[in-house]
Enzyme design. Structure first.
Site, short mmCIF file in Angstrom:
data_model
loop_
_atom_site.label_atom_id
_atom_site.label_comp_id
_atom_site.label_asym_id
_atom_site.label_seq_id
_atom_site.Cartn_x
_atom_site.Cartn_y
_atom_site.Cartn_z
N ASP A 90 0.86 -1.17 0.00
CA ASP A 90 0.00 0.00 0.00
C ASP A 90 0.91 1.23 0.00
O ASP A 90 2.06 1.15 0.43
CB ASP A 90 -0.88 -0.04 1.26
CG ASP A 90 -2.08 0.89 1.12
OD1 ASP A 90 -2.23 1.50 0.04
OD2 ASP A 90 -2.85 1.00 2.08
N ASP A 263 -8.13 -7.78 1.88
CA ASP A 263 -7.10 -7.76 2.92
C ASP A 263 -7.73 -7.23 4.18
O ASP A 263 -8.67 -6.42 4.12
CB ASP A 263 -5.93 -6.83 2.54
CG ASP A 263 -6.25 -5.38 2.86
OD1 ASP A 263 -6.99 -4.76 2.06
OD2 ASP A 263 -5.82 -4.88 3.91
N CYS A 301 -12.56 -27.80 11.84
CA CYS A 301 -11.33 -27.10 11.44
C CYS A 301 -10.15 -28.07 11.59
O CYS A 301 -10.01 -28.75 12.60
CB CYS A 301 -11.11 -25.85 12.29
SG CYS A 301 -9.58 -24.97 11.89
N CYS A 303 -6.93 -27.18 11.60
CA CYS A 303 -5.68 -26.51 12.02
C CYS A 303 -5.12 -27.20 13.27
O CYS A 303 -5.83 -27.91 13.97
CB CYS A 303 -5.91 -25.01 12.24
SG CYS A 303 -6.43 -24.52 13.90
N CYS A 306 -7.05 -26.63 16.63
CA CYS A 306 -8.29 -27.38 16.79
C CYS A 306 -8.03 -28.88 16.90
O CYS A 306 -8.77 -29.60 17.56
CB CYS A 306 -9.24 -27.09 15.62
SG CYS A 306 -9.81 -25.38 15.65
N HIS A 332 -5.44 -19.87 14.07
CA HIS A 332 -6.72 -20.52 13.75
C HIS A 332 -7.59 -19.62 12.86
O HIS A 332 -8.16 -20.09 11.88
CB HIS A 332 -7.49 -20.87 15.03
CG HIS A 332 -8.95 -21.11 14.77
ND1 HIS A 332 -9.44 -22.31 14.30
CD2 HIS A 332 -10.03 -20.27 14.85
CE1 HIS A 332 -10.75 -22.20 14.12
NE2 HIS A 332 -11.13 -20.98 14.45
ZN LIG Z 1 -8.73 -24.29 13.91
#
Ligand SMILES: [Zn+2]
Length: 363
Positions: A90, A263, A301, A303, A306, A332
């Protein structure tokens, strides 16, 4: 050659590919914010593991610290920060209009106090281009004149004309041909001026177009109202980037209106405050109601947070001031958004995006 190639569409939602000097990015996609070249509490390695394709940094901040000479010695921004995928920069115009820095804005540029040593400085369209050209980011953004929410019609009109004039000056000053240059449409929340600004910016030979000055504090239904006014005026063959949007609800909504790129610092910022995205809406893990909750943040999820940790554990980290609590939720939330964007692309490709959108039940 056109930097953006359009793939299939499902009503107004569309998939495509953006070709940059550091590879191709499938759209729609989301970028985390790395103002100083670092996404807060998330390492480059973690961004790679999540599958993030690009982030956005503030070019003006880099020109002050560490300075363009240091970045040049390193061989450009990618090498300096250790990231070989996309980097958008930017101009920095968005930050320097904050009341603590801002002095004045006129046709020449923005005058403000430099945040590091309080010296007066002027950011002009030409200077914004020289800085971004030298940083060698993949996508440079024009310097624009962004009106604050609640601005008068006179101020919105002035900003629209000035942003157009600055857009032309940015195009003239932009010399790095390996770098793409995007224009930014303004117009606040005035339908007539948004339409005119999008039309003006679309008439210039930019590689892509951004929708600016939305999601900056005005009620969220305005974003939904204004986005289609902009996208209707924009060449379908150019990528459309809605700046500052990062809630799951708004991402899905804006994709349905034909936006390709986003973004926001929201996923990591809220993560540091204990908020986690789930398929059923946001939950606050700093809240005592999670003290005995041994379920994962989101049972679907994949990830590592999790898969390995419970809500009760993350709550405990927040209660005891352990930094990993903030770190885990930042990770997460970004993982959740990245997975959502992948799912959105798949649903558009199989023509089921509208049904997918209807099935979502955010609280
Ligand atoms: Zn997660």
């Amino acid at each position: 050659m056109n930097a953006f190639s359009l793939g299939v569409s499902d009503k107004d939602a569309r998939v495509g590919t953006l070709t940059t000097a550091h590879g191709k990015i499938k759209t729609p996609f989301f970028m985390p914010v790395a103002t100083k070249g670092s996404v807060k509490l998330v390492s480059m390695e973690e961004l790679r593991s999540i599958g993030i394709e690009a982030f956005i940094s503030n070019s003006y901040v880099f020109s002050l610290r560490p300075g363009l000479d240091v970045v040049k010695k390193a061989g450009g921004l990618h090498k300096f920060v250790g990231w070989d995928r996309g980097i958008f920069t930017d101009s920095g115009g968005f930050q320097v209009i904050r009341p603590e820095f801002f002095q004045k804005i006129d046709d020449r540029g923005v005058t403000f106090r430099n945040p590091f040593d309080q010296a007066l400085d002027v950011l002009t369209p030409e200077k914004a281009m020289v800085i971004q050209n030298r940083l060698k980011s993949d996508v440079a953004m024009c310097l624009d004149d962004m009106p604050l929410p609640g601005s008068s019609i006179a101020r919105l009109t002035e900003s629209m004309h000035r942003t157009f004039e600055w857009g032309k000056r940015c195009l003239d000053a932009h010399e790095n041909k390996r770098q793409l240059l995007f224009g930014i449409a303004q117009g606040g929340t005035n339908a007539k001026l948004r339409k005119k600004s999008a039309e003006l910016m679309n008439s210039l030979p930019f590689d892509g177009l951004a929708l600016g000055g939305l999601a900056i504090g005005e009620p969220s239904h305005w974003v939904e109202k204004m986005v289609p006014i902009d996208t209707k005026e924009m060449d379908p063959e150019k990528m459309r980037y809605l700046m500052g949007v990062g809630t799951p609800e708004q991402l899905v909504m804006a994709v349905s209106l034909g936006v390709d790129c986003f973004d926001s610092a929201f996923p990591t910022q809220t993560g540091r405050h204990g908020l986690a995205f789930t398929r059923k809406g946001r939950i606050n893990l700093a809240n005592r109601s999670h003290r005995f909750d041994l379920s994962p943040i989101d049972s679907e999820c994949a990830c590592f947070v999790c898969e390995s940790h419970s809500r009760a554990y993350v709550h405990h980290l927040f209660r005891t001031g352990e930094e990993n609590g903030m770190k885990y939720l930042s990770f997460h939330n970004l993982f959740f958004i990245q997975h959502l964007m992948t799912r959105i692309r798949e649903e558009i490709e199989s023509g089921s995006f509208s049904r997918f959108r209807q099935r979502l039940k955010w609280k």
